[in-house]
Write a protein that holds these residues in place. Structure first.
Motif, PDB file in Angstrom:
ATOM      1  N   HIS A  60     -26.562  23.673 -28.269  1.00  0.00           N
ATOM      2  CA  HIS A  60     -28.053  23.776 -28.297  1.00  0.00           C
ATOM      3  C   HIS A  60     -28.942  23.282 -28.878  1.00  0.00           C
ATOM      4  CE1 HIS A  60     -26.539  27.406 -25.970  1.00  0.00           C
ATOM      5  NE2 HIS A  60     -27.934  28.474 -25.894  1.00  0.00           N
ATOM      6  N   SER A  61     -27.584  22.054 -29.647  1.00  0.00           N
ATOM      7  CA  SER A  61     -28.380  21.126 -30.461  1.00  0.00           C
ATOM      8  C   SER A  61     -29.196  19.843 -29.696  1.00  0.00           C
ATOM      9  CB  SER A  61     -27.159  20.761 -30.458  1.00  0.00           C
ATOM     10  OG  SER A  61     -27.803  19.622 -31.755  1.00  0.00           O
ATOM     11  N   LEU A  62     -30.446  19.971 -30.485  1.00  0.00           N
ATOM     12  CA  LEU A  62     -31.330  18.823 -29.797  1.00  0.00           C
ATOM     13  C   LEU A  62     -30.755  17.347 -29.946  1.00  0.00           C
ATOM     14  CD1 LEU A  62     -35.072  20.399 -30.730  1.00  0.00           C
ATOM     15  CD2 LEU A  62     -34.574  20.485 -28.677  1.00  0.00           C
ATOM     16  N   PHE A  63     -29.500  17.357 -31.143  1.00  0.00           N
ATOM     17  CA  PHE A  63     -29.156  16.302 -31.315  1.00  0.00           C
ATOM     18  C   PHE A  63     -28.130  15.892 -30.094  1.00  0.00           C
ATOM     19  CE2 PHE A  63     -30.118  17.092 -35.997  1.00  0.00           C
ATOM     20  CZ  PHE A  63     -31.621  15.975 -35.259  1.00  0.00           C
ATOM     21  N   VAL A  64     -27.743  16.705 -29.452  1.00  0.00           N
ATOM     22  CA  VAL A  64     -26.737  16.458 -28.334  1.00  0.00           C
ATOM     23  C   VAL A  64     -27.275  16.800 -27.296  1.00  0.00           C
ATOM     24  CG1 VAL A  64     -24.647  17.993 -27.449  1.00  0.00           C
ATOM     25  CG2 VAL A  64     -24.147  17.831 -29.607  1.00  0.00           C
ATOM     26  N   LEU A  65     -27.959  17.806 -26.760  1.00  0.00           N
ATOM     27  CA  LEU A  65     -28.145  17.617 -25.188  1.00  0.00           C
ATOM     28  C   LEU A  65     -29.270  16.122 -24.688  1.00  0.00           C
ATOM     29  CD1 LEU A  65     -29.619  21.277 -25.174  1.00  0.00           C
ATOM     30  CD2 LEU A  65     -27.888  20.469 -24.032  1.00  0.00           C
ATOM     31  N   PRO A  66     -30.350  15.754 -25.292  1.00  0.00           N
ATOM     32  CA  PRO A  66     -31.343  14.560 -24.700  1.00  0.00           C
ATOM     33  C   PRO A  66     -29.782  13.785 -24.727  1.00  0.00           C
ATOM     34  CG  PRO A  66     -31.895  15.327 -26.688  1.00  0.00           C
ATOM     35  CD  PRO A  66     -30.678  16.433 -26.412  1.00  0.00           C
ATOM     36  N   PRO A  67     -28.882  12.903 -25.282  1.00  0.00           N
ATOM     37  CA  PRO A  67     -28.254  12.527 -24.664  1.00  0.00           C
ATOM     38  C   PRO A  67     -27.208  12.433 -23.713  1.00  0.00           C
ATOM     39  CG  PRO A  67     -27.482  12.470 -26.635  1.00  0.00           C
ATOM     40  CD  PRO A  67     -28.423  13.290 -26.689  1.00  0.00           C
ATOM     41  N   LEU A  68     -26.531  13.952 -23.942  1.00  0.00           N
ATOM     42  CA  LEU A  68     -25.941  14.413 -22.510  1.00  0.00           C
ATOM     43  C   LEU A  68     -27.068  14.323 -21.159  1.00  0.00           C
ATOM     44  CD1 LEU A  68     -23.399  15.843 -21.412  1.00  0.00           C
ATOM     45  CD2 LEU A  68     -24.665  17.838 -22.146  1.00  0.00           C
ATOM     46  N   GLY A  69     -27.881  14.718 -21.180  1.00  0.00           N
ATOM     47  CA  GLY A  69     -28.665  14.778 -20.785  1.00  0.00           C
ATOM     48  C   GLY A  69     -29.073  13.116 -19.258  1.00  0.00           C
ATOM     49  N   VAL A  70     -29.075  12.511 -20.672  1.00  0.00           N
ATOM     50  CA  VAL A  70     -29.358  10.646 -20.874  1.00  0.00           C
ATOM     51  C   VAL A  70     -28.111  10.570 -19.260  1.00  0.00           C
ATOM     52  CG1 VAL A  70     -29.766   8.628 -21.024  1.00  0.00           C
ATOM     53  CG2 VAL A  70     -31.126  10.169 -21.898  1.00  0.00           C
ATOM     54  N   ALA A  71     -26.967  11.008 -20.168  1.00  0.00           N
ATOM     55  CA  ALA A  71     -25.693  10.418 -19.277  1.00  0.00           C
ATOM     56  C   ALA A  71     -25.553  11.244 -17.846  1.00  0.00           C
ATOM     57  CB  ALA A  71     -24.422  10.846 -20.332  1.00  0.00           C
ATOM     58  N   ILE A  72     -26.161  12.806 -18.376  1.00  0.00           N
ATOM     59  CA  ILE A  72     -25.814  13.524 -16.628  1.00  0.00           C
ATOM     60  C   ILE A  72     -26.752  12.275 -15.388  1.00  0.00           C
ATOM     61  CG2 ILE A  72     -26.547  15.435 -15.169  1.00  0.00           C
ATOM     62  CD1 ILE A  72     -25.663  17.000 -17.814  1.00  0.00           C
ATOM     63  N   ALA A  73     -28.133  12.442 -15.691  1.00  0.00           N
ATOM     64  CA  ALA A  73     -29.018  11.605 -15.411  1.00  0.00           C
ATOM     65  C   ALA A  73     -29.020   9.977 -14.526  1.00  0.00           C
ATOM     66  CB  ALA A  73     -30.245  10.877 -15.712  1.00  0.00           C
ATOM     67  N   SER A  95     -35.701  16.773 -19.572  1.00  0.00           N
ATOM     68  CA  SER A  95     -36.499  18.029 -20.191  1.00  0.00           C
ATOM     69  C   SER A  95     -35.988  20.233 -19.532  1.00  0.00           C
ATOM     70  CB  SER A  95     -37.611  17.654 -19.414  1.00  0.00           C
ATOM     71  OG  SER A  95     -38.179  16.893 -19.528  1.00  0.00           O
ATOM     72  N   VAL A  96     -34.542  19.325 -18.288  1.00  0.00           N
ATOM     73  CA  VAL A  96     -35.255  21.337 -18.328  1.00  0.00           C
ATOM     74  C   VAL A  96     -33.008  21.164 -19.706  1.00  0.00           C
ATOM     75  CG1 VAL A  96     -32.817  22.580 -16.170  1.00  0.00           C
ATOM     76  CG2 VAL A  96     -34.475  20.613 -16.131  1.00  0.00           C
ATOM     77  N   LEU A  97     -32.561  20.343 -19.606  1.00  0.00           N
ATOM     78  CA  LEU A  97     -31.625  21.299 -20.961  1.00  0.00           C
ATOM     79  C   LEU A  97     -31.864  21.085 -21.965  1.00  0.00           C
ATOM     80  CD1 LEU A  97     -28.874  18.263 -20.054  1.00  0.00           C
ATOM     81  CD2 LEU A  97     -28.799  20.099 -19.921  1.00  0.00           C
ATOM     82  N   VAL A  98     -33.177  20.677 -22.894  1.00  0.00           N
ATOM     83  CA  VAL A  98     -33.676  21.457 -23.955  1.00  0.00           C
ATOM     84  C   VAL A  98     -34.802  22.298 -23.923  1.00  0.00           C
ATOM     85  CG1 VAL A  98     -36.080  20.025 -25.153  1.00  0.00           C
ATOM     86  CG2 VAL A  98     -33.893  18.554 -24.711  1.00  0.00           C
ATOM     87  N   THR A  99     -34.650  22.475 -22.399  1.00  0.00           N
ATOM     88  CA  THR A  99     -36.262  23.794 -23.018  1.00  0.00           C
ATOM     89  C   THR A  99     -35.052  24.972 -22.945  1.00  0.00           C
ATOM     90  OG1 THR A  99     -36.402  23.045 -20.395  1.00  0.00           O
ATOM     91  CG2 THR A  99     -37.878  22.601 -21.651  1.00  0.00           C
ATOM     92  N   HIS A 100     -33.879  25.098 -22.711  1.00  0.00           N
ATOM     93  CA  HIS A 100     -33.118  25.750 -22.952  1.00  0.00           C
ATOM     94  C   HIS A 100     -32.724  26.534 -24.208  1.00  0.00           C
ATOM     95  CE1 HIS A 100     -29.136  28.558 -21.779  1.00  0.00           C
ATOM     96  NE2 HIS A 100     -29.831  28.033 -22.944  1.00  0.00           N
ATOM     97  N   PRO A 101     -32.933  25.417 -25.333  1.00  0.00           N
ATOM     98  CA  PRO A 101     -32.310  26.040 -26.620  1.00  0.00           C
ATOM     99  C   PRO A 101     -33.807  26.382 -27.076  1.00  0.00           C
ATOM    100  CG  PRO A 101     -32.076  23.674 -26.739  1.00  0.00           C
ATOM    101  CD  PRO A 101     -32.190  24.708 -24.899  1.00  0.00           C
TER     102      PRO A 101
END
Length: 352
Positions: A60-73, A95-101
């Motif tokens: 749920h970390s804002l340091f983890v989810l954005p780069p993870l989202g970029v990789a998934i995209a 956006s979908v990943l970050v709005t969760h936490p």
């Protein structure tokens, strides 16, 4: 929040960002991505305390989810027919990943938004972990988008706006209750003490307040429909911890911001998170130490205890209290401990 809410939020956010590209497949992908951070529940950290405090951690970390989202995209774009611009896919997934936490952080449980930094979990506590009035607009918008596909994105926008306005209203309600509590505790022994306020189940009208002292803690209820501003407080004895602080206790104190109750239950030392649950129902209570026949305490492997029953009287009493009935005994007391610390209780009343 619950998985249904997070899936609905993920679908709505994906539909809004997809715009004219919104389709059932996009909504389904958004729903799946919206629940992805909660897959950390399958990780066993070794004991119930560790599992509790580490949930909503790195995933749920804002340091983890954005780069993870970029990789998934990027992977999604690489494997697709590339009809989508890469930037739009990245914005959608992140956006979908970050709005969760961010939504989880609005609850009392708290979310480690800044993991791995040594920061307490963020817990605004303006909304209950399940709130139909937040979830329904999202669900209605997404379901309508599945039926009327030509207006899918607009319908997702409407649902997302409605749910967001409700969430903002919960923050306003919380601030109003905070102001009322500050006014009611001014000049009493509760003034200036650490305080935690959170809504009761499924609403933002009735709020539960916990005030923590050294040897006593107090609980009260305040409804937005109360006819008078006075808050009736129930005082509860706060026992001490009999051993050197263990790793599990340190983790619980950090997780709960010290809103813990220590109890000796017949030679068993139980630690309870006071922020979550009410009346007899306490979902996060842990056995951390036991007493020998010689009276010596020893730590034991942490064990999570049953949360306790929801008494039949509690639900109708909760509804009456929400509507403004300011008698709280049936909600805050149990059969063994119905009028604890009457002397302390009288002291608060005489000071106010």
């Amino acid at each position: 929040m619950d998985s249904v809410t997070q899936a609905a939020l993920g679908a709505a956010v994906s539909g809004v960002i997809a715009g004219r590209r919104c389709s059932p497949k996009v909504l389904l992908a958004g729903a799946l991505l919206g629940t992805l951070p909660d897959l950390d529940v399958v990780i066993d950290y070794g004991d119930p305390v560790a599992n509790t405090v580490n949930h909503r951690g790195f995933s749920h970390s804002l340091f983890v989810l954005p780069p993870l989202g970029v990789a998934i995209a990027a992977l999604w774009w690489r494997l697709s027919d590339k009809t989508w611009p890469l930037w739009q896919l990245m914005v959608l997934v992140v956006s979908v990943l970050v709005t969760h936490p961010l939504l989880d952080a609005m609850t009392a449980y708290g979310t480690q938004l800044f993991w791995p930094l040594d920061k307490p979990p963020v817990a605004v506590a303006s909304i209950f972990i399940i709130d139909p009035l937040y979830t329904l607009p999202l669900l209605i918008g997404v379901l309508a988008a599945l039926v009327w596909r030509t207006n899918a994105a607009r319908l997702c926008v409407v649902g997302l706006i409605a749910s967001t306005l409700y969430l903002l209203s919960s923050v306003y309600q919380l601030e109003q209750i905070k102001a009322r509590v500050a006014q009611q505790t001014q000049g009493t022994e509760l003034a200036g003490k650490p305080m935690f306020i959170t809504p009761t189940p499924f609403n933002t009208v009735l709020w539960r307040i916990v005030v923590r002292g050294e040897q006593t803690y107090w609980e009260g209820l305040a409804s937005r429909l109360d006819k008078t501003p006075e808050i009736d407080w129930m005082a509860f004895e706060q026992q001490g911890w009999p051993l050197a602080e263990s790793e599990s206790l340190t983790a619980l104190r950090f997780f709960a911001r010290d809103f813990l109750r220590y109890e000796n239950r017949g030679g068993q030392q139980v630690v309870t998170d006071l922020r979550l649950g009410m009346a007899n129902y306490r979902p996060f209570q842990f056995l951390l130490a036991e007493q020998s026949d010689q009276g010596e305490w020893r730590p034991v492997p942490p064990r999570q205890l049953e949360p306790g029953p929801v008494l039949p009287r509690t639900i109708p009493a909760l509804w009456r209290r929400l509507l403004g009935d300011q008698s709280i005994d049936a909600l805050l007391c149990n059969q063994k401990d119905c009028y604890p610390n009457e002397e302390q209780q009288a002291k608060v009343r005489s000071s106010s």
